[in-house]
Enzyme design. Structure first.
Site, PDB file in Angstrom:
ATOM      1  N   SER A   1       0.862  -1.177   0.000  1.00  0.00           N
ATOM      2  CA  SER A   1       0.000   0.000   0.000  1.00  0.00           C
ATOM      3  C   SER A   1       0.894   1.221   0.000  1.00  0.00           C
ATOM      4  CB  SER A   1      -0.894   0.037   1.244  1.00  0.00           C
ATOM      5  OG  SER A   1      -2.016  -0.788   1.083  1.00  0.00           O
TER       6      SER A   1
ATOM      7  N   GLU B   1      -0.930  18.833  -6.191  1.00  0.00           N
ATOM      8  CA  GLU B   1      -2.171  18.777  -6.980  1.00  0.00           C
ATOM      9  C   GLU B   1      -3.147  17.726  -6.473  1.00  0.00           C
ATOM     10  OE1 GLU B   1       0.866  18.462  -8.076  1.00  0.00           O
ATOM     11  OE2 GLU B   1       1.291  20.206  -9.337  1.00  0.00           O
ATOM     12  N   SER B   2      -2.879  17.044  -5.389  1.00  0.00           N
ATOM     13  CA  SER B   2      -3.740  16.079  -4.685  1.00  0.00           C
ATOM     14  C   SER B   2      -2.977  14.785  -4.390  1.00  0.00           C
ATOM     15  CB  SER B   2      -5.098  15.845  -5.352  1.00  0.00           C
ATOM     16  OG  SER B   2      -5.896  17.041  -5.241  1.00  0.00           O
TER      17      SER B   2
ATOM     18  N   HIS C   1      -2.711   0.129  -4.075  1.00  0.00           N
ATOM     19  CA  HIS C   1      -2.870  -1.009  -3.171  1.00  0.00           C
ATOM     20  C   HIS C   1      -2.840  -2.270  -4.037  1.00  0.00           C
ATOM     21  CE1 HIS C   1      -4.056   1.870  -0.101  1.00  0.00           C
ATOM     22  NE2 HIS C   1      -4.862   2.396  -0.999  1.00  0.00           N
TER      23      HIS C   1
ATOM     24  N   CYS D   1      -5.474  18.169  -9.591  1.00  0.00           N
ATOM     25  CA  CYS D   1      -6.073  19.468  -9.858  1.00  0.00           C
ATOM     26  C   CYS D   1      -5.122  20.283 -10.714  1.00  0.00           C
ATOM     27  CB  CYS D   1      -6.317  20.190  -8.538  1.00  0.00           C
ATOM     28  SG  CYS D   1      -7.248  19.165  -7.393  1.00  0.00           S
TER      29      CYS D   1
END
Lengths: 131, 131
Positions: free
Chosen positions: B69, B76-77, B82, B97
């Site tokens: 994970s 930008e986020s 996973h 974004c």
């Protein structure tokens, strides 16, 4: 340590076998969007209430304009948050496998941010094709 | 430092104003699912190719049963991964974004894992309601 084990067993609902549920959560007119300590506690409470296991948490506050990006990596997948205080907007996603309950996490996050409007869409991840 | 700035300006497409695009990516019959170094490099390459800015990266390998994970937190986020090696399955999400291009990130990730099958769904996040 047993907490180290992946709790990633696929599950079955409605005859469909899949990895887990992924909630995409948009909140508008939300509060505490530029308060990383509040958001961190909201993530921790969401992990706890959903029955998930925290592996790692990281939050970043943007300077000088504000806004927070953060993520909690879980044995069951993750929760992320990104906020735009100037728009009153917060974007969460909650992906949980195994027995953890992402709906409980969503409830905790909504209670913490008290949004005027909330939109949640749910996606089943890793849906296995019928043999 | 300019990289510290949030690149989170809302954008407009097809007359709709929104925060960014969120790609939900499921890969089956994928490779390198239990190799955190390969997955870390794939995330870094995806960030680079999409024109995004890395703020933080963390990967966790589950022992003793395997699977990884991980998440890259971006200006930008984020990108998350996973994996379930025993099922040949990898779950990514790419939320970007501003001017970063999540489609480029998806191309890089697919090239790195060479899945036999890939499913991508795209969600616009933070769609503003018309005034």
């Amino acid at each position: 340590m047993s907490d180290e084990q992946p709790k990633d067993h696929f599950k079955t609902a409605d005859g469909v076998r899949f990895a887990g549920s992924h909630l995409i959560i948009d909140m508008w007119d939300a509060h505490h969007l530029d308060e990383p300590d509040v958001l961190r506690q909201a993530l921790l409470d969401a992990v706890d209430r959903s029955g998930a296991t925290l592996l790692h948490i990281h939050l970043h506050r943007f300077t000088p304009y504000g806004g927070v990006s953060g993520v909690a990596v879980l044995a069951e997948s993750h929760i992320s948050v990104h906020t735009w205080p100037e728009r009153g907007y917060a974007a969460f996603d909650v992906f949980m496998c195994g027995d953890a309950d992402p709906g409980k996490a969503a409830e905790v996050l909504a209670a913490a941010l008290s949004p005027g409007r909330i939109e949640i869409s749910t996606h089943r991840r890793g849906v296995m094709q019928a043999q």
